[in-house]
Design an enzyme around this catalytic site. Structure first.
Site, mmCIF file in Angstrom:
data_model
loop_
_atom_site.group_PDB
_atom_site.id
_atom_site.type_symbol
_atom_site.label_atom_id
_atom_site.label_comp_id
_atom_site.label_asym_id
_atom_site.label_seq_id
_atom_site.Cartn_x
_atom_site.Cartn_y
_atom_site.Cartn_z
ATOM 1 N N LYS A 44 0.863 -1.188 0.000
ATOM 2 C CA LYS A 44 0.000 0.000 0.000
ATOM 3 C C LYS A 44 0.888 1.222 0.000
ATOM 4 O O LYS A 44 2.056 1.154 0.425
ATOM 5 C CB LYS A 44 -0.891 0.015 1.244
ATOM 6 C CG LYS A 44 -2.148 0.838 1.078
ATOM 7 C CD LYS A 44 -3.244 0.047 0.405
ATOM 8 C CE LYS A 44 -4.508 0.864 0.270
ATOM 9 N NZ LYS A 44 -5.623 0.023 -0.201
HETATM 10 P P1 NAD Z 1 -13.112 7.722 -1.994
HETATM 11 O O1 NAD Z 1 -12.089 8.768 -1.744
HETATM 12 O O2 NAD Z 1 -13.645 7.557 -3.357
HETATM 13 O O3 NAD Z 1 -14.352 7.949 -0.993
HETATM 14 C C1 NAD Z 1 -14.216 8.092 0.382
HETATM 15 C C2 NAD Z 1 -15.576 8.462 0.952
HETATM 16 O O4 NAD Z 1 -15.489 8.579 2.374
HETATM 17 C C3 NAD Z 1 -16.110 9.809 0.458
HETATM 18 O O5 NAD Z 1 -17.482 9.686 0.150
HETATM 19 C C4 NAD Z 1 -15.952 10.717 1.663
HETATM 20 O O6 NAD Z 1 -16.932 11.735 1.689
HETATM 21 C C5 NAD Z 1 -16.188 9.738 2.782
HETATM 22 N N1 NAD Z 1 -15.684 10.260 4.047
HETATM 23 C C6 NAD Z 1 -14.553 10.938 4.268
HETATM 24 N N2 NAD Z 1 -14.470 11.315 5.559
HETATM 25 C C7 NAD Z 1 -15.580 10.867 6.160
HETATM 26 C C8 NAD Z 1 -16.087 10.940 7.480
HETATM 27 N N3 NAD Z 1 -15.397 11.559 8.447
HETATM 28 N N4 NAD Z 1 -17.274 10.368 7.741
HETATM 29 C C9 NAD Z 1 -17.971 9.764 6.774
HETATM 30 N N5 NAD Z 1 -17.553 9.648 5.504
HETATM 31 C C10 NAD Z 1 -16.364 10.197 5.205
HETATM 32 O O7 NAD Z 1 -12.489 6.350 -1.445
HETATM 33 P P2 NAD Z 1 -12.881 4.876 -1.864
HETATM 34 O O8 NAD Z 1 -11.973 4.468 -2.950
HETATM 35 O O9 NAD Z 1 -14.343 4.773 -2.022
HETATM 36 O O10 NAD Z 1 -12.422 4.065 -0.559
HETATM 37 C C11 NAD Z 1 -13.255 3.924 0.588
HETATM 38 C C12 NAD Z 1 -12.751 2.758 1.423
HETATM 39 O O11 NAD Z 1 -12.742 1.560 0.645
HETATM 40 C C13 NAD Z 1 -11.323 2.888 1.961
HETATM 41 O O12 NAD Z 1 -11.243 2.217 3.193
HETATM 42 C C14 NAD Z 1 -10.502 2.129 0.919
HETATM 43 O O13 NAD Z 1 -9.258 1.681 1.421
HETATM 44 C C15 NAD Z 1 -11.448 0.989 0.634
HETATM 45 N N6 NAD Z 1 -11.208 0.290 -0.638
HETATM 46 C C16 NAD Z 1 -11.229 0.970 -1.819
HETATM 47 C C17 NAD Z 1 -11.019 0.266 -3.011
HETATM 48 C C18 NAD Z 1 -11.104 0.940 -4.356
HETATM 49 O O14 NAD Z 1 -11.054 0.228 -5.358
HETATM 50 N N7 NAD Z 1 -11.252 2.248 -4.441
HETATM 51 C C19 NAD Z 1 -10.760 -1.105 -2.976
HETATM 52 C C20 NAD Z 1 -10.767 -1.772 -1.747
HETATM 53 C C21 NAD Z 1 -10.992 -1.060 -0.585
#
Ligand code: NAD
Length: 420
Positions: free
Chosen positions: A106
């Site tokens: 990561k």
């Molecule tokens: P992203 O940046 O697209 O979205 C993050 C979201 O979290 C946004 O909607 C934001 O408004 C919200 N957020 C931020 N602070 C917040 C708070 N204090 N309270 C509530 N909501 C809040 O990120 P993502 O890619 O959707 O990733 C989200 C999670 O999923 C992370 O844990 C990431 O590691 C995990 N993940 C992502 C992927 C991927 O393919 N993008 C794959 C596996 C796991």
């Protein structure tokens, strides 16, 4: 985001619980307690006002016994060594559980991308990639998008990496990152893949609890890539979205929220706040909303001892990585809540990233039906192995998921031995 207990300790505790149950070979346990390599880079970037600012970036490579390191790049002000270590370790267990020939890594930069112009973020990405140098590579370590990064970030990383290669080997570098745009070597279905994986694993596990998506209710924390696609795809199966929370606030509507319309709204306005077809509510009201399924899809350490007693859900599907603290996890298990662990629930993203990597290697382009079908097959197989281990070892799904991954990693170590 980084507040609360050490995330890496949480990750270690989780795998050690499974290691105890399966009596993991001691030296394999010792190896997995430590990331293999940790790269920290401080690099200067020219800002639009003519000044220079130094940023700190990370790439932590946890394990590669099963294949090249693989894992996302996060842009967020709270990115730090402990967080990146934990996220890297989770990738090792996720790829092993999914049966992919990949390891876990990561990375990230401690930056709020919203606080900088598009040109500045472009320069941050290019300079970070240059600073990582040969620590990444299509046969060595393959980044992907995560919080705060997207297909554009990946294309810039690929282009920067490619331009640092010798002319004759440039074209062998398309697969240095995944999650790219379709125009620049990306895969069909990658953008929705993580949300789609949440939907597939949820449907699979919910059936065992006699819960059908066609008649259930759910709430979603986070409405970015994972949260918005997860909501749209779960709702497509007939489930009713009752409450959503993101960084701009929380909203609720007992009659149901149209996930597609909310996705459009959030894209336009930058968040869910003010969405006219739902009422705004407090964070406490969001967590207290009675639902069949709660999907934490934002960040780690969101369900803690503070709000765990507010939760009224039968299933928690971990779209985010590490959203439940160890203490809250214990409470939920004692209450009989089914938790679909992150290493299974959000594995759809890395699985389609793997498909993208293969397509790049073979200069192929698979159509969406093929990607969807292959994704469903791999996730269904992973769900079946986790359920089987959970029955055999009489343990929760998280411990079972780790057990499946650990046994694959252990088998490779035992057969290969330790050099020299
Ligand atoms: P992203 O940046 O697209 O979205 C993050 C979201 O979290 C946004 O909607 C934001 O408004 C919200 N957020 C931020 N602070 C917040 C708070 N204090 N309270 C509530 N909501 C809040 O990120 P993502 O890619 O959707 O990733 C989200 C999670 O999923 C992370 O844990 C990431 O590691 C995990 N993940 C992502 C992927 C991927 O393919 N993008 C794959 C596996 C796991």
């Amino acid at each position: 985001m980084a507040q609360g207990p050490s995330l890496f300790e949480t990750a270690v505790q989780q795998f050690e619980r499974a290691a105890d149950v399966i009596k993991l070979t001691p030296y394999v346990r010792e190896i997995l307690r430590h990331p293999k390599n940790e790269v920290v880079v401080n690099f200067p970037v020219l800002l639009d006002n003519g000044q220079y600012k130094v940023f700190t970036g990370y790439r932590i490579q946890h394990n590669n016994v099963l294949g090249p390191f693989k894992g996302g790049i996060r842009y967020h002000p709270a990115v730090n060594t402990d967080e990146v270590r934990a996220l890297a370790a989770w990738m090792t267990f996720k790829t092993a559980l999914s049966g992919l020939p990949l390891g876990g890594a990561k990375g990230g930069v401690a930056v709020d991308p919203k606080a900088f112009s598009e040109n500045e973020v472009t320069r941050i990405t290019r300079r970070f990639t240059a600073a990582l140098g040969s620590n990444i590579g299509p046969e060595h370590d393959i980044p992907a998008p995560d919080v705060g990064t997207n297909a554009r970030t990946m294309v810039l990383m690929m282009d920067t990496y490619m331009n640092s290669q010798a002319t004759a080997t440039k074209q062998a570098s398309w697969g240095v990152v995944t999650g790219k745009s379709l125009t620049c070597g990306g895969s069909e279905g990658r953008e929705k893949a993580t949300g789609q994986g949440v939907q597939i694993t949820l449907e699979n596990i919910a059936k065992d609890q006699k819960i059908e998506l066609s008649s259930c209710t759910f709430s979603m924390q986070g409405f970015g890539n994972v949260g918005s696609w997860g909501s749209v795809l779960i709702a497509e199966r007939g489930a009713k979205l009752l409450a959503v929370q993101d960084h701009t606030g929380s909203i609720r509507n007992v009659k149901g929220i149209d996930a597609n319309a909310l996705m459009e709204y959030a894209k336009k306005t930058g968040g869910i706040k003010g969405y006219p077809e739902a009422d705004s509510c407090t964070a406490e009201e969001f967590w207290k909303t009675k639902v069949d399924v709660l999907v934490p899809g934002a960040f780690e350490n969101q369900i803690t001892e503070k709000n765990v007693d507010w939760i009224d859900a039968k299933i928690i599907a971990e779209g985010a990585n590490g959203p439940i603290t160890a203490a809250a996890d214990k409470v939920l298990n004692e209450r009989g809540v089914t938790i679909i662990p992150d290493v299974l629930c959000n594995a759809g993203g890395v699985i389609v990233s793997y498909f993208e990597w293969i397509q790049n290697k073979r200069s192929e382009h698979w159509d969406l039906d093929e990607v969807d079908e292959r994704l469903k097959k791999l996730l269904t197989r992973a769900c079946a192995s986790v359920k089987k281990e959970s029955k055999r070892l009489k343990c929760d799904l998280r411990t079972a998921a780790y057990a499946v991954g650990l046994q694959r990693i252990e088998a490779a170590y035992v057969e290969r031995g330790i050099f020299p």
